[in-house]
Write a protein that holds these residues in place. Structure first.
Motif, short mmCIF file in Angstrom:
data_model
loop_
_atom_site.label_atom_id
_atom_site.label_comp_id
_atom_site.label_asym_id
_atom_site.label_seq_id
_atom_site.Cartn_x
_atom_site.Cartn_y
_atom_site.Cartn_z
N MET A 1 0.84 -1.18 0.00
CA MET A 1 0.00 0.00 0.00
C MET A 1 0.89 1.24 0.00
N ASN A 2 0.50 2.24 -0.75
CA ASN A 2 1.26 3.47 -0.86
C ASN A 2 0.64 4.56 0.01
N GLY A 3 1.40 5.61 0.22
CA GLY A 3 0.88 6.75 0.96
C GLY A 3 0.85 7.98 0.08
N TYR A 4 -0.17 8.79 0.24
CA TYR A 4 -0.33 10.01 -0.56
C TYR A 4 -0.71 11.16 0.36
N TYR A 5 -0.22 12.35 0.04
CA TYR A 5 -0.69 13.56 0.69
C TYR A 5 -1.74 14.16 -0.23
N VAL A 6 -2.93 14.34 0.30
CA VAL A 6 -4.03 14.89 -0.49
C VAL A 6 -4.33 16.28 0.04
#
Length: 59
Positions: A1-6
């Protein structure tokens, strides 16, 4: 699973970190959190005004 800043921009900017498999999923998770009021604004007292609209009140 990846992480994103939204980042969600209204008159105030909201940024949150989301763990998701892709950008579309990250957007949906962040949008749901925003609608639920779970994301705190980056600056709760903005001093910059981008635009203002003033209309006459209808009687």
């Amino acid at each position: 699973m990846n992480g994103y800043y939204v980042t969600i921009e209204t008159c105030v900017t909201y940024t949150t970190f989301v763990e998701a498999d892709n950008k579309d999923e990250a957007y949906e998770i962040a949008k749901d959190r925003f609608v639920a009021g779970e994301i705190e604004p980056d600056n709760p007292n903005p001093i910059d005004i981008d635009s203002v609209t003033v209309k006459d009140a209808e009687e």
